[in-house]
Scaffold this motif. Structure first.
Motif, PDB file in Angstrom:
ATOM      1  N   TYR A 146       5.719   5.921 -10.030  1.00 11.59           N
ATOM      2  CA  TYR A 146       4.295   5.550 -10.091  1.00 11.59           C
ATOM      3  C   TYR A 146       3.678   5.996 -11.418  1.00 11.59           C
ATOM      4  O   TYR A 146       2.907   5.253 -12.050  1.00 11.59           O
ATOM      5  CB  TYR A 146       3.536   6.180  -8.926  1.00 11.59           C
ATOM      6  CG  TYR A 146       2.046   6.002  -9.039  1.00 11.59           C
ATOM      7  CD1 TYR A 146       1.441   4.793  -8.705  1.00 11.59           C
ATOM      8  CD2 TYR A 146       1.240   7.046  -9.496  1.00 11.59           C
ATOM      9  CE1 TYR A 146       0.072   4.627  -8.825  1.00 11.59           C
ATOM     10  CE2 TYR A 146      -0.126   6.886  -9.616  1.00 11.59           C
ATOM     11  CZ  TYR A 146      -0.707   5.669  -9.281  1.00 11.59           C
ATOM     12  OH  TYR A 146      -2.064   5.515  -9.412  1.00 11.59           O
ATOM     13  N   TRP A 189       2.114   3.219 -13.722  1.00  5.32           N
ATOM     14  CA  TRP A 189       0.663   3.265 -13.910  1.00  5.32           C
ATOM     15  C   TRP A 189       0.311   3.436 -15.386  1.00  5.32           C
ATOM     16  O   TRP A 189      -0.665   2.841 -15.871  1.00  5.32           O
ATOM     17  CB  TRP A 189       0.039   4.381 -13.082  1.00  5.32           C
ATOM     18  CG  TRP A 189      -1.455   4.436 -13.250  1.00  5.32           C
ATOM     19  CD1 TRP A 189      -2.189   5.339 -13.945  1.00  5.32           C
ATOM     20  CD2 TRP A 189      -2.393   3.484 -12.708  1.00  5.32           C
ATOM     21  NE1 TRP A 189      -3.513   5.026 -13.878  1.00  5.32           N
ATOM     22  CE2 TRP A 189      -3.676   3.897 -13.135  1.00  5.32           C
ATOM     23  CE3 TRP A 189      -2.255   2.345 -11.924  1.00  5.32           C
ATOM     24  CZ2 TRP A 189      -4.827   3.191 -12.787  1.00  5.32           C
ATOM     25  CZ3 TRP A 189      -3.406   1.641 -11.586  1.00  5.32           C
ATOM     26  CH2 TRP A 189      -4.670   2.059 -12.007  1.00  5.32           C
ATOM     27  N   LEU A 245       4.261  -0.326  -8.445  1.00  5.47           N
ATOM     28  CA  LEU A 245       2.949   0.259  -8.160  1.00  5.47           C
ATOM     29  C   LEU A 245       2.561   0.048  -6.705  1.00  5.47           C
ATOM     30  O   LEU A 245       2.072   0.959  -6.029  1.00  5.47           O
ATOM     31  CB  LEU A 245       1.884  -0.365  -9.071  1.00  5.47           C
ATOM     32  CG  LEU A 245       1.870   0.085 -10.526  1.00  5.47           C
ATOM     33  CD1 LEU A 245       0.882  -0.760 -11.328  1.00  5.47           C
ATOM     34  CD2 LEU A 245       1.508   1.564 -10.636  1.00  5.47           C
ATOM     35  N   CYS A 283       4.713   2.260  -4.381  1.00  7.99           N
ATOM     36  CA  CYS A 283       4.408   3.689  -4.527  1.00  7.99           C
ATOM     37  C   CYS A 283       2.981   4.009  -4.077  1.00  7.99           C
ATOM     38  O   CYS A 283       2.723   5.093  -3.546  1.00  7.99           O
ATOM     39  CB  CYS A 283       4.595   4.117  -5.981  1.00  7.99           C
ATOM     40  SG  CYS A 283       6.295   4.032  -6.564  1.00  7.99           S
ATOM     41  N   LEU A 284       2.047   3.080  -4.289  1.00 13.29           N
ATOM     42  CA  LEU A 284       0.657   3.316  -3.914  1.00 13.29           C
ATOM     43  C   LEU A 284       0.438   3.258  -2.410  1.00 13.29           C
ATOM     44  O   LEU A 284      -0.560   3.784  -1.910  1.00 13.29           O
ATOM     45  CB  LEU A 284      -0.250   2.287  -4.589  1.00 13.29           C
ATOM     46  CG  LEU A 284      -0.818   2.643  -5.955  1.00 13.29           C
ATOM     47  CD1 LEU A 284      -1.526   1.445  -6.562  1.00 13.29           C
ATOM     48  CD2 LEU A 284      -1.776   3.831  -5.854  1.00 13.29           C
ATOM     49  N   LYS A 343      -0.194   6.480  -1.085  1.00 13.01           N
ATOM     50  CA  LYS A 343      -1.282   7.203  -1.740  1.00 13.01           C
ATOM     51  C   LYS A 343      -2.635   6.573  -1.434  1.00 13.01           C
ATOM     52  O   LYS A 343      -3.589   7.251  -1.052  1.00 13.01           O
ATOM     53  CB  LYS A 343      -1.106   7.188  -3.266  1.00 13.01           C
ATOM     54  CG  LYS A 343       0.044   7.968  -3.830  1.00 13.01           C
ATOM     55  CD  LYS A 343       0.174   7.632  -5.320  1.00 13.01           C
ATOM     56  CE  LYS A 343       1.036   8.624  -6.055  1.00 13.01           C
ATOM     57  NZ  LYS A 343       0.371   9.904  -6.274  1.00 13.01           N
ATOM     58  N   GLU A 344      -2.697   5.262  -1.664  1.00 15.53           N
ATOM     59  CA  GLU A 344      -3.969   4.546  -1.597  1.00 15.53           C
ATOM     60  C   GLU A 344      -3.677   3.114  -1.133  1.00 15.53           C
ATOM     61  O   GLU A 344      -3.558   2.194  -1.928  1.00 15.53           O
ATOM     62  CB  GLU A 344      -4.619   4.551  -2.985  1.00 15.53           C
ATOM     63  CG  GLU A 344      -6.067   4.174  -2.992  1.00 15.53           C
ATOM     64  CD  GLU A 344      -6.665   4.282  -4.389  1.00 15.53           C
ATOM     65  OE1 GLU A 344      -7.730   3.675  -4.594  1.00 15.53           O
ATOM     66  OE2 GLU A 344      -6.068   4.954  -5.259  1.00 15.53           O
ATOM     67  N   LYS A 356      -5.654   0.049  -2.363  1.00 11.55           N
ATOM     68  CA  LYS A 356      -5.371  -0.312  -3.751  1.00 11.55           C
ATOM     69  C   LYS A 356      -4.038  -1.040  -3.857  1.00 11.55           C
ATOM     70  O   LYS A 356      -3.889  -1.989  -4.648  1.00 11.55           O
ATOM     71  CB  LYS A 356      -5.350   0.942  -4.630  1.00 11.55           C
ATOM     72  CG  LYS A 356      -5.024   0.696  -6.101  1.00 11.55           C
ATOM     73  CD  LYS A 356      -6.082  -0.149  -6.791  1.00 11.55           C
ATOM     74  CE  LYS A 356      -5.785  -0.301  -8.276  1.00 11.55           C
ATOM     75  NZ  LYS A 356      -6.743  -1.212  -8.942  1.00 11.55           N
ATOM     76  N   ALA A 357      -3.070  -0.634  -3.047  1.00  7.37           N
ATOM     77  CA  ALA A 357      -1.769  -1.300  -3.060  1.00  7.37           C
ATOM     78  C   ALA A 357      -1.924  -2.775  -2.707  1.00  7.37           C
ATOM     79  O   ALA A 357      -1.362  -3.655  -3.377  1.00  7.37           O
ATOM     80  CB  ALA A 357      -0.818  -0.611  -2.071  1.00  7.37           C
TER      81      ALA A 357
END
Length: 488
Positions: A267, A271, A396, A399-400, A403-404, A407-408
């Motif tokens: 990520y 990113w 991204l 991996c997102l 996390k979020e 957003k993914a």
């Protein structure tokens, strides 16, 4: 690039099957003379790129040939013997074993040439180079990145995926000249060596590609047509899209870390690339809708504006056209309607595939076909994309997710819109469902580029086919190391 005589290609082509760890140059030009000036170093590096672009490697087998056949992209009836056996995961018969051996030997020969170049340039005075340390660092950085790149594909082909937790020592990492027999490494240790080289390469390339000569990187025309945007340091500093540039190294770090299973660092580098070079349409962007048109003269067929790195083969269109079976057509893509189900507006179906006349569900890819604007054997027609912005999006998104999640899925929609898909994908999906969506998008995106197979392998997922899916196993995902090259 044409005017740089490809000297090291001779080294690659003349080395025998038994000296892959110990290449002795056999051309009439001595090592001392070759590395006596800047042109010699440039020719040596260009020779490595050309050697990688031959049909045995990225000119066919590791792109539109063997690797695409293994991923079940083609209708088996449209394949010649070797690719047909690869699609059946028979890697050790009279048709396939020579290819498996040629790939291993070919990549290690290129690695040996990288090591020779790095050995010679380490002692070269910066005063030999037009741009002093800048030029010297670019050559060093590209050679390091290529050494890592070739090793990484050896690992992805000849060792089990990290997800299987099989650390059988199979891969020697060659980082010295002259080469010596090395202890074989398991997949995790070998990947660490790849990462070390890529991190070094990133530092060597940063100044030139992001500051000193950023004009040669900051647009599609600059990266793929140096004549429009001449760089400081001459022609050699142009055509960055077909060289191991700084952005490609960031992408490779993201690719390698994800393969290794380190999503945090994958990520981080994905990113960094997206934030610096994509967001706000900075250097890299998806093609505009007008690039996908019914007029073949202007249609974008390889969407190179989002390509970070590519190979270049002068005979690509002829080689692809010559690959036919008894009905005289190129490889046919199977399962198109299934792959694009519910997304009939996807540009990749409507503009990058061509329906075969009188065959309702049979398509061929236009990516390497000689059609209209491709009839001129130059530019886009000869390019073999290897690393795309879309892959950075996949990384991204995956991996997102942890996390979020919102957003993914926002990035997933951004990617789909750029390819013409208007349908909104539900964000209420588990990670396995999301991976299936990304795999299906990769089936559309990577036709003829060889990357789909590695996605299946990394995730240890079944390979999708028109018939029954192919279950994941080492028999499917791991090539046997050539008998003559095994280290005991």
């Amino acid at each position: 690039m044409k005017r740089n005589i490809v000297l090291l290609l001779l080294f690659v082509l003349t080395a025998s099957c038994n000296d892959w760890l110990e290449i002795t140059p056999k051309s009439q030009i001595s090592k001392e003379k070759l590395y006596s000036d800047e042109i010699g170093f440039q020719n040596a590096l260009n020779g490595i790129y050309q050697g990688a672009s031959v049909s045995d490697l990225y000119g066919k087998n590791l792109t539109w040939g063997m690797l695409t056949a293994i991923s079940q992209t083609y209708n088996p009836e449209s394949l010649q013997e070797a690719e047909s056996y690869f699609s059946e995961y028979t890697y050790d018969n009279e048709y396939t074993k020579p290819i498996v051996t040629a790939v291993w030997e070919g990549l290690y020969k290129l690695i040996a040439n990288c090591n020779l170049l790095l050995n010679e340039i380490s002692d070269a005075s910066p005063s030999l180079f037009t741009l002093d340390t800048v030029s010297k660092n670019v050559i060093t950085g590209e050679a390091l990145a290529l050494r890592a790149f070739f090793h990484f594909d050896i690992i992805r082909l000849y060792a089990p995926a990290p997800v299987t937790e099989d650390e059988t020592p199979l891969i020697p990492y060659q980082a010295e000249w002259p080469s010596e027999i090395k202890t074989n490494l398991g997949v995790t240790a070998a990947l660490e060596e790849v990462i070390k080289d890529l991190l070094l390469a990133k530092d060597y390339l940063a100044l030139c590609d992001t500051s000193f000569n950023k004009s040669a990187m900051s647009s599609f025309d600059a990266r793929f047509n140096g004549n429009f945007w001449p760089a400081q340091g001459g022609t050699f500093m142009n055509y960055r899209g077909m060289r191991m540039n700084y952005c490609a190294v960031l992408g490779m770090l993201a690719r390698v870390y994800l393969y290794k299973g380190d999503k945090e660092r994958a990520y981080q580098y994905a990113w960094e690339f997206y934030n610096k070079f994509v967001f706000g349409k900075k250097w890299f962007k998806y093609n505009a809708p007008y690039d996908f048109t019914d007029d073949l003269t202007y249609r974008c067929k390889k969407h190179l504006s989002d390509c970070l790195f590519a190979f270049y083969n002068f005979d690509l269109l002829d080689n692809y056209a010559d690959y036919t079976v008894y009905w005289g057509d190129p490889m046919m893509i199977q399962g198109v309607d299934e792959i694009f189900e519910n997304d009939g507006d996807d540009y990749r179906k409507n503009y990058l595939l061509e329906k075969k006349e009188d065959w309702e569900t049979t398509y061929t890819s236009l990516k390497y076909r000689r059609v209209n604007s491709f009839s001129i054997d130059s530019g886009e027609g000869r390019v073999l994309p290897n690393l795309r912005m879309s892959e950075i999006y996949y990384i991204l998104i995956e991996c997102l997710y942890e996390k979020e999640q919102a957003k993914a899925f926002e990035l997933l929609q951004e990617l789909r819109r750029a390819r013409g898909c208007k349908r909104i994908v539900s964000s209420a999906l588990g990670i396995s469902d999301l991976q299936d969506i990304l795999i299906n998008d990769a089936r559309r995106e990577f036709i003829g580029e060889g990357q789909l197979f590695f996605m299946y392998k990394r995730l240890n997922k079944s390979i999708l086919s028109v018939g029954a899916a192919v279950n994941p196993s080492n028999k499917v995902f791991v090539f046997g190391i050539p008998d003559s090259q095994k280290i005991y």
